[in-house]
Scaffold this active site. Sequence first.
Site, PDB file in Angstrom:
ATOM      1  N   ASP A  56      37.022  39.597  39.125  1.00 42.37           N
ATOM      2  CA  ASP A  56      36.375  40.353  39.896  1.00 42.37           C
ATOM      3  C   ASP A  56      34.978  40.792  39.262  1.00 42.37           C
ATOM      4  O   ASP A  56      34.042  41.487  39.807  1.00 42.37           O
ATOM      5  CB  ASP A  56      37.145  41.422  40.212  1.00 42.37           C
ATOM      6  CG  ASP A  56      37.489  42.377  38.866  1.00 42.37           C
ATOM      7  OD1 ASP A  56      37.064  42.310  37.676  1.00 42.37           O
ATOM      8  OD2 ASP A  56      38.421  43.260  39.099  1.00 42.37           O
ATOM      9  N   ASN A 105      34.271  54.896  39.123  1.00 40.70           N
ATOM     10  CA  ASN A 105      34.559  54.832  40.381  1.00 40.70           C
ATOM     11  C   ASN A 105      33.805  55.902  41.259  1.00 40.70           C
ATOM     12  O   ASN A 105      33.399  55.448  42.585  1.00 40.70           O
ATOM     13  CB  ASN A 105      35.971  55.079  40.942  1.00 40.70           C
ATOM     14  CG  ASN A 105      37.097  53.976  40.408  1.00 40.70           C
ATOM     15  OD1 ASN A 105      36.817  52.932  40.878  1.00 40.70           O
ATOM     16  ND2 ASN A 105      37.989  54.419  39.548  1.00 40.70           N
ATOM     17  N   HIS A 132      36.743  44.249  35.677  1.00 41.69           N
ATOM     18  CA  HIS A 132      37.636  44.570  34.836  1.00 41.69           C
ATOM     19  C   HIS A 132      37.785  43.590  33.821  1.00 41.69           C
ATOM     20  O   HIS A 132      37.673  42.407  33.970  1.00 41.69           O
ATOM     21  CB  HIS A 132      39.095  44.605  35.415  1.00 41.69           C
ATOM     22  CG  HIS A 132      39.048  45.821  36.456  1.00 41.69           C
ATOM     23  ND1 HIS A 132      38.776  45.557  37.730  1.00 41.69           N
ATOM     24  CD2 HIS A 132      39.438  47.138  36.178  1.00 41.69           C
ATOM     25  CE1 HIS A 132      38.964  46.778  38.379  1.00 41.69           C
ATOM     26  NE2 HIS A 132      39.245  47.876  37.560  1.00 41.69           N
TER      27      HIS A 132
END
Length: 233
Positions: free
Chosen positions: A205, A124, A208
Amino acid sequence: MARQWPTYVAWGLIVQLLAACSGEPASNNAAPSRTRTEGRAASIGERKLILAFGDSLYAGYGVAQNESFPHELEKALKARGDAVEVRNAGVSGETTQGGLQRLAFTLDGLPRKPDLVLLGLGGNDMLRGLDPAQSEKNLRAMLDMLKARKLPVMLTGMLAAPNMGAAYADRFNAIYPAVAKDYGVPLYPFFLEGVVGNAKYMQPDSIHPNPAGVDIIVGKIAPLVLGRLASQR
């Protein structure tokens, strides 16, 4: 570099990921969840305890808890004959800074010292374009804490998406090998190795893993975890 994100991963998907993860806010004091039910045959003192401390890739974003990486890792280790419990301490959207802030609390909340800590943070940070130098500083601070507590560690790394640009990727991708070398901890270089870019193994997405992808990842990491546990005997 041979291992890399597929070049078709667009910035729009990265923004989508951040929005999705931010939609699952969690306190930095979130306690690790159990991956097995009560009434297990082996007591906590008889089985190995592994803490899986990371972000959404550990937490099981987009899959059921019994399909998450920690749960499937525990299942795979049991199938190989090890009495083990893997505690899921993954938090979606977590950065290295957030991980550093909650690591001590998480460790203190365990029933005893873990036999192994799996550390998987930094993805992240990369997706948000945070300074790799700060990410590395946070990872080193967490490893310092784990070293002070005499806890064995295995690091799972991340690679920068090509959208971040070559200059950023060069700085970010260097973090994990350098940190692993300096602290003498084993490194699985890229958590999504073998699944990213393949629609069979990824959620819509494209970032993931789906349950099939989790199984692929577990198949690659489980033997390394077993080796790390065996080296402590």
